[in-house]
Write an enzyme that holds these catalytic residues in place. Structure first.
Site, PDB file in Angstrom:
ATOM      1  CB  CYS A   1      59.004 -14.786  16.542  1.00  0.00           C
ATOM      2  SG  CYS A   1      58.389 -15.575  18.020  1.00  0.00           S
TER       3      CYS A   1
HETATM    4  O1  KQY Z   1      58.807 -18.054  15.795  1.00  0.00           O
HETATM    5  C1  KQY Z   1      57.637 -18.049  15.573  1.00  0.00           C
HETATM    6  N1  KQY Z   1      56.820 -17.821  16.542  1.00  0.00           N
HETATM    7  C2  KQY Z   1      57.178 -18.360  14.211  1.00  0.00           C
HETATM    8  C3  KQY Z   1      55.732 -18.603  14.077  1.00  0.00           C
HETATM    9  C4  KQY Z   1      55.368 -18.881  12.660  1.00  0.00           C
HETATM   10  C5  KQY Z   1      53.923 -18.706  12.504  1.00  0.00           C
HETATM   11  C6  KQY Z   1      53.476 -18.835  11.087  1.00  0.00           C
HETATM   12  N2  KQY Z   1      52.090 -18.573  11.006  1.00  0.00           N
END
Ligand code: KQY
Length: 365
Positions: free
Chosen positions: A356
């Site tokens: 991510c």
């Molecule tokens: O891709 C992801 N796991 C993004 C998560 C965003 C979390 C914001 N607190």
């Protein structure tokens, strides 16, 4: 900033390469917001340093950083890593950055999806998100890469391609009314094909239990090579993840990829289950409109949320009894890459993991 190409990547002969194709580099964003990262983001920044050190052994890494954090990031990060000052709302470049596509001549373009912070005013994770919504186009400008701007809300973590025509995604995320409620499943498939150069979508029902992205595919299931899918798994039938993983397994076992090949599924047992400690919860600033962090809350831990880089694969580990099996699986799945582990817990506390917070730039051929 250029206004964007008006055609589509597929019409122009471009498609998204698999992550294992050669990279010219990798982007990350330096974490700092204290309503998401505990203790003013200091422990998260240590995790970023470890990840950047790993990736930058074989790729040119660029870290986007706010003006305020620049000097501190410069001190902590290796000198061979490029820092670029850029405004962002948080550090999820997989989701806010461009999805890069390439053509057979080795040209690169970016796809800059619409971004609404994982759900906008219907369960989105923070407000505002206007700086994040610009990240994709700014990276394309930085790389002098022409870009497309499809009228579609989509995060890069919600799609996973094999580079030979197949895209994996989840219904929980892409069909969620907080993303593109005006579009049918068929219309969304058409957007994916025209912008990723794919010809087959495999829809898995739901992502990882309590994943705050509404079930991103990159935390549940990833291609390790064409025809081989890594699936987050649990053997505990009483765990809420069990039904999610078994229904995904069922779909994958009944599916063929875009070339007509049956899929081999490799189960990778989840860590834990992991939960937020009181110290961790208390370290996050409570701010109206941001995700509350409550002691005891289940974390959406997964080993498939990894980065496949040049000659390496970097996976998060959690000081957990399941770490060893995950590493062994990666060593079998990626025999020609060095398997590097990095501490994953601090990244997980913010809502995601290694995949991510990274975005690869494909190599020119
Ligand atoms: O891709 C992801 N796991 C993004 C998560 C965003 C979390 C914001 N607190």
């Amino acid at each position: 900033m250029s206004s964007g190409l008006t055609s589509t990547p597929a019409a122009d002969g471009f498609s998204m390469p698999a992550e294992w194709a050669a990279h010219a580099g990798c982007f990350l964003i330096w974490p700092e917001r204290s309503d998401n990262w505990r203790e003013g983001a200091t422990p998260a920044q240590q995790a970023w340093v470890a990840l950047v050190e790993a990736i930058s052994t074989t790729e040119a890494v660029t870290v986007l950083v706010s003006t305020r954090q620049h000097d501190s990031a410069r001190r902590l990060l290796p000198t061979h890593v490029r820092l670029v000052e850029m405004a962002t709302d948080d550090a999820w470049v997989r989701d806010t950055g461009p999805t890069f596509v390439t053509n057979p001549a080795g040209e690169i373009r970016g796809v800059c999806w619409g971004f609404n912070a994982w759900g906008g005013l219907l369960g989105g994770l923070y407000f505002p998100w206007d700086a994040d919504a610009l990240v994709g186009r700014t990276i394309c400008d930085l790389e002098r890469t022409p870009h497309y701007r499809p009228d579609l809300i989509l995060e890069g973590g919600s799609i996973e391609v094999d580079g030979v025509g197949t895209v994996l995604t989840t219904e929980e995320c892409l069909l969620n009314p907080n993303r593109n409620p005006h579009l049918s499943r068929d219309q969304i498939e058409q957007f994916l094909h025209s912008h990723l150069g794919t010809s087959k979508v495999i829809w898995l029902p739901r992502g990882v239990y309590l994943d705050e992205t509404d079930g991103h595919i990159d935390n549940l299931a990833r291609f390790a090579s064409p025809g081989v899918v890594m699936l987050t798994w649990t053997d505990d039938i009483d765990d809420p993840q069990y039904a999610r993983s078994t229904e995904a397994l069922d779909v994958l076992q009944r599916s063929t990829d875009a070339t007509g090949r049956a899929l081999t599924v490799v189960k990778i047992h989840q860590p834990g289950p992991l939960t937020l400690t009181e110290t961790e919860a208390n370290g996050v600033d409570a701010v109206a409109g941001s995700q509350p962090r409550v002691a005891g809350a289940r974390l959406a831990g997964s080993y498939v949320n990894s980065y496949i880089g040049n000659g390496i694969v970097v996976l998060p580990v959690f000081d957990d009894p399941h770490d060893a099996a995950a590493i062994a699986n990666y060593e079998n799945l990626f025999p020609n890459r060095q398997v590097i582990t990095v501490p994953g817990r601090e990244i997980l506390l913010g809502g995601g993991n290694v995949h991510c917070i990274t975005q690869q730039l494909p190599a020119h051929l």
